[in-house]
Design a protein around this motif. Structure first.
Motif, PDB file in Angstrom:
ATOM      1  N   LEU A 192       0.811  -1.216   0.000  1.00  0.00           N
ATOM      2  CA  LEU A 192       0.000   0.000   0.000  1.00  0.00           C
ATOM      3  C   LEU A 192       0.851   1.276   0.000  1.00  0.00           C
ATOM      4  O   LEU A 192       0.309   2.384   0.041  1.00  0.00           O
ATOM      5  N   ALA A 193       2.168   1.116  -0.055  1.00  0.00           N
ATOM      6  CA  ALA A 193       3.059   2.285  -0.071  1.00  0.00           C
ATOM      7  C   ALA A 193       2.840   3.085  -1.350  1.00  0.00           C
ATOM      8  O   ALA A 193       2.476   2.534  -2.384  1.00  0.00           O
ATOM      9  N   GLY A 194       3.086   4.360  -1.252  1.00  0.00           N
ATOM     10  CA  GLY A 194       2.867   5.224  -2.405  1.00  0.00           C
ATOM     11  C   GLY A 194       4.039   5.318  -3.347  1.00  0.00           C
ATOM     12  O   GLY A 194       3.964   6.018  -4.356  1.00  0.00           O
ATOM     13  N   GLN A 195       5.124   4.656  -3.057  1.00  0.00           N
ATOM     14  CA  GLN A 195       6.291   4.745  -3.939  1.00  0.00           C
ATOM     15  C   GLN A 195       6.870   3.372  -4.228  1.00  0.00           C
ATOM     16  O   GLN A 195       6.645   2.426  -3.497  1.00  0.00           O
ATOM     17  N   SER A 196       7.617   3.323  -5.317  1.00  0.00           N
ATOM     18  CA  SER A 196       8.314   2.096  -5.699  1.00  0.00           C
ATOM     19  C   SER A 196       9.818   2.336  -5.584  1.00  0.00           C
ATOM     20  O   SER A 196      10.252   3.454  -5.307  1.00  0.00           O
ATOM     21  N   LEU A 197      10.599   1.310  -5.807  1.00  0.00           N
ATOM     22  CA  LEU A 197      12.057   1.457  -5.727  1.00  0.00           C
ATOM     23  C   LEU A 197      12.571   2.498  -6.714  1.00  0.00           C
ATOM     24  O   LEU A 197      13.541   3.207  -6.427  1.00  0.00           O
TER      25      LEU A 197
END
Length: 188
Positions: free
Chosen positions: A119-124
């Protein structure tokens, strides 16, 4: 020299064949049931992690008393040795004793600390820094609780996702370490 009951050899040269990753990765992994944990540890070693800490989390289905904890530790150490033999690593990753996830979160001093959170708003790819070491926090089947994710944030961990699908624990380990090694390690 070879005899009937003994053999001897003289080493005349050595070849440095380090296969260690240039990026130290400390994996904190929620303890999963049986083969899932074994598979995750095996693949993490093959992908170059330097340290592994099995973690007791809210959704860990495995409960270990002291005797079983020691047996599991020895079993996982055997998995690590076998994985190193298979992939040609010449240094064993350090297997820490299983511990509570909050103790692990407080102890990590990696340059970049990541929590896998679908559910995080960012990717690597959103992370712009180039870390010299990584602490990677991955939950067991069932994931991490909201409280555990918030505790990780307080400890300096950044929530990140690996895409729109929720992955099994063992798939998340392989995917995350591959992505981290490709982004900042030796899989270029």
């Amino acid at each position: 020299d070879v005899g009937k009951r003994q053999a001897s050899a003289e080493i005349v040269a050595a070849q440095d064949s380090s296969t260690e990753s240039t990026l130290p990765v400390h994996l904190g992994l929620g303890i999963s049931k049986g083969d899932r944990m074994d598979y995750a540890i095996q693949k993490a070693v093959e992908l170059g992690v330097t340290e592994i800490t099995p973690l007791f989390t809210r959704y860990s289905m495995v409960k270990l008393d002291d005797k079983r904890r020691e047996k599991r530790h020895q079993h996982w150490q055997g998995i690590i040795i076998g994985a190193c033999e298979q992939c040609g690593r010449n240094q064993l990753p350090h297997l820490h004793r299983a511990m509570d996830n909050s103790d692990w979160l407080a102890s990590i001093e990696s340059d970049l600390k990541l929590t896998l959170d679908p559910l995080a708003g960012q990717s690597l790819s959103d992370i712009k820094q180039t870390p010299s070491s990584i602490g990677l926090y991955i939950g067991p089947e069932g994931g991490l609780s909201e409280e555990e994710i918030n505790h990780a944030k307080v400890a300096g961990f950044t929530g990140t996702q690996l895409g729109p699908r929720i992955l099994r624990t063992e798939t998340a380990v392989v995917s995350a370490i591959t992505a981290v090694q490709f982004s900042w390690g030796d899989l270029k």
